[in-house]
Scaffold this motif. Structure first.
Motif: not given
Length: 111
Positions: A45-59
């Motif tokens: 993995s080359t991605d940095d952890i920038t936070g935790m994002y809980l993503v769904d249809e509401e945003g």
């Protein structure tokens, strides 16, 4: 589709253990997410952890309180804490978790 991301646009397939606490007044609460061996920690993995994002249809719901756990210098798990400061934030979080639980076969049990 409800998903959890540590880097925007990159879904984390590992399903976390989630622990909830709530004030007796119901005005605030916390959700603690623990991911054992998440793919974001893979050597490839080359991605940095920038936070935790809980993503769904509401945003999305975002927290920056994300910590890694290391054993013998190797990353083993990630823990993220989401703090909810109002009834509306709690309700929004619970709607996300209902969707996420349905899609990932999670259940709820009181401690």
């Amino acid at each position: 589709m409800a998903q959890i991301q540590f880097s925007r646009g990159v879904s984390e397939p590992v399903v976390p253990e989630v622990r909830l606490t709530r004030a007796k007044s119901g005005n605030s609460g916390t959700a603690t997410f623990r991911f054992e061996s998440p793919t974001i920690l893979d050597a490839e993995s080359t991605d940095d952890i920038t936070g935790m994002y809980l993503v769904d249809e509401e945003g999305e719901i975002v927290t920056r309180e994300v910590k890694g756990k290391f054993i013998n210098g190797k990353p083993t798990s990630v823990e993220a804490i989401l703090i909810m400061n109002s009834q509306d934030e709690w309700d929004r979080f619970m709607r996300f978790m209902e969707r996420y639980a349905q899609e990932n076969g999670l259940g709820f049990s009181k401690a």
